[in-house]
Design a protein around this motif. Structure first.
Motif, short mmCIF file in Angstrom:
data_model
loop_
_atom_site.label_atom_id
_atom_site.label_comp_id
_atom_site.label_asym_id
_atom_site.label_seq_id
_atom_site.Cartn_x
_atom_site.Cartn_y
_atom_site.Cartn_z
N GLU A 22 0.84 -1.11 -0.07
CA GLU A 22 -0.28 0.01 0.02
C GLU A 22 0.81 1.10 0.16
O GLU A 22 1.71 1.20 0.68
N ARG A 23 0.56 2.08 -0.75
CA ARG A 23 1.29 3.53 -0.90
C ARG A 23 0.53 4.50 -0.57
O ARG A 23 -1.00 4.59 -0.75
N CYS A 24 1.05 5.73 -0.16
CA CYS A 24 0.30 7.02 -0.12
C CYS A 24 0.58 7.99 -1.15
O CYS A 24 1.49 7.87 -1.91
N HIS A 25 -0.21 8.77 -1.47
CA HIS A 25 -0.09 9.53 -2.83
C HIS A 25 1.29 10.56 -2.91
O HIS A 25 1.97 10.38 -3.97
N ALA A 26 1.69 10.70 -1.57
CA ALA A 26 2.96 11.34 -1.46
C ALA A 26 4.21 10.50 -2.02
O ALA A 26 5.09 10.90 -2.76
N GLU A 27 4.10 9.16 -1.40
CA GLU A 27 5.27 8.32 -1.99
C GLU A 27 5.35 8.17 -3.38
O GLU A 27 6.19 7.98 -4.18
N VAL A 28 3.82 8.25 -4.03
CA VAL A 28 3.69 7.70 -5.60
C VAL A 28 4.34 9.29 -6.44
O VAL A 28 4.97 8.93 -7.22
N ILE A 50 -5.78 5.78 -9.19
CA ILE A 50 -6.71 5.87 -8.19
C ILE A 50 -7.96 4.99 -8.95
O ILE A 50 -8.61 4.03 -8.27
N GLU A 51 -8.10 5.30 -10.24
CA GLU A 51 -9.04 4.71 -11.10
C GLU A 51 -8.92 3.08 -11.18
O GLU A 51 -9.79 2.48 -11.15
N GLY A 52 -7.61 2.61 -11.15
CA GLY A 52 -7.33 1.29 -11.46
C GLY A 52 -7.44 0.53 -9.84
O GLY A 52 -7.11 -0.52 -9.82
N ASN A 53 -7.65 1.32 -8.74
CA ASN A 53 -7.51 1.04 -7.41
C ASN A 53 -6.15 0.43 -7.00
O ASN A 53 -6.23 -0.28 -6.25
N PHE A 54 -5.28 1.08 -7.74
CA PHE A 54 -3.98 0.98 -7.15
C PHE A 54 -3.67 1.76 -6.01
O PHE A 54 -2.87 1.32 -5.15
N LEU A 55 -4.16 2.68 -6.19
CA LEU A 55 -3.83 3.97 -5.10
C LEU A 55 -5.08 4.18 -4.27
O LEU A 55 -5.97 4.64 -5.01
N ASN A 56 -5.11 4.06 -3.00
CA ASN A 56 -6.34 4.30 -2.17
C ASN A 56 -5.76 4.56 -0.91
O ASN A 56 -5.23 3.90 -0.15
N PHE A 64 -1.61 0.94 7.21
CA PHE A 64 -0.43 1.55 8.02
C PHE A 64 -0.84 1.33 9.63
O PHE A 64 0.06 0.89 10.34
N ALA A 65 -1.93 1.99 9.85
CA ALA A 65 -2.16 1.90 11.29
C ALA A 65 -2.21 0.51 12.14
O ALA A 65 -1.63 0.23 12.99
N ARG A 66 -2.88 -0.40 11.23
CA ARG A 66 -2.80 -1.74 11.90
C ARG A 66 -1.33 -2.43 11.88
O ARG A 66 -1.04 -2.96 13.05
N GLY A 67 -0.73 -2.29 10.84
CA GLY A 67 0.62 -2.80 10.78
C GLY A 67 1.43 -2.19 11.57
O GLY A 67 2.23 -2.87 12.60
N LYS A 68 1.47 -0.86 11.96
CA LYS A 68 2.58 0.03 12.96
C LYS A 68 2.00 -0.28 14.33
O LYS A 68 2.89 -0.57 15.24
N HIS A 69 0.71 -0.65 14.58
CA HIS A 69 0.38 -1.02 15.92
C HIS A 69 0.57 -2.61 16.03
O HIS A 69 1.30 -2.83 17.23
N ARG A 70 0.41 -3.44 15.39
CA ARG A 70 0.77 -4.89 15.54
C ARG A 70 2.17 -5.29 15.56
O ARG A 70 2.65 -5.87 16.32
#
Length: 156
Positions: A22-28, A50-56, A64-70
């Motif tokens: 998963e990526r954020c807009h800034a990284e892309v 975004i239209e291709g659902n690659f970026l959301n 990010f939240a789940r991963g960093k917490h766990r």
């Protein structure tokens, strides 16, 4: 990356880039600038991703939240600050924090606190308490939880 690539090649590269993780807009956008794309090409490619659902961005924030917490046992404050640094909207940050259940949050906090307290070799109780609080605050836990837990650990 070697030389300049066409917008079509860049799109394919970015689809792989986003599919891998998963990526954020800034990284892309940063990645596209590194591929020497113009601002118009970047806008066009981001829209296609975004239209291709690659970026959301919502999906990114939740993951990010789940991963960093766990994985890293980060608290909500640290997660919020890291998401803000990635220019994620406050709406998405709120949604992302809902991914962490109150039970899971408390369990992680208590386990981390126990491990931390037992791991500090300091004899002076005030210094030990400071190290303990600093560590948990750096991890992004709320100060009232941290100070309450410190009092509780001192009484054990």
């Amino acid at each position: 990356m070697n030389s300049i690539c066409t917008p079509k090649e860049a799109l394919v590269k970015l689809e792989h880039f986003c599919a891998y993780q998963e990526r954020c807009h800034a990284e892309v956008v940063t990645k596209l600038y590194s591929l020497k794309m113009t601002a118009d090409e970047i806008d066009s490619i981001v829209v296609q991703l975004i239209e291709g659902n690659f970026l959301n961005e919502t999906r990114f924030a939740c993951s990010f939240a789940r991963g960093k917490h766990r994985m890293k046992s980060w608290g909500k404050i640290r997660i919020t600050n890291e998401l803000k640094a990635r220019q994620i909207s406050s709406t998405n940050i709120t949604l992302a924090l809902k991914e962490i259940s109150a039970n899971e949050y408390e369990t992680t906090f208590n386990n981390l606190a126990e491990r931390c307290w037992d791991g500090i070799q300091e004899k002076n109780i005030l210094k030990k308490r400071k190290k303990f609080c600093d560590y948990l605050l750096r991890r992004g836990y709320e100060s009232h939880f941290v100070y309450e837990k410190a009092k509780e650990m001192e009484l054990k």
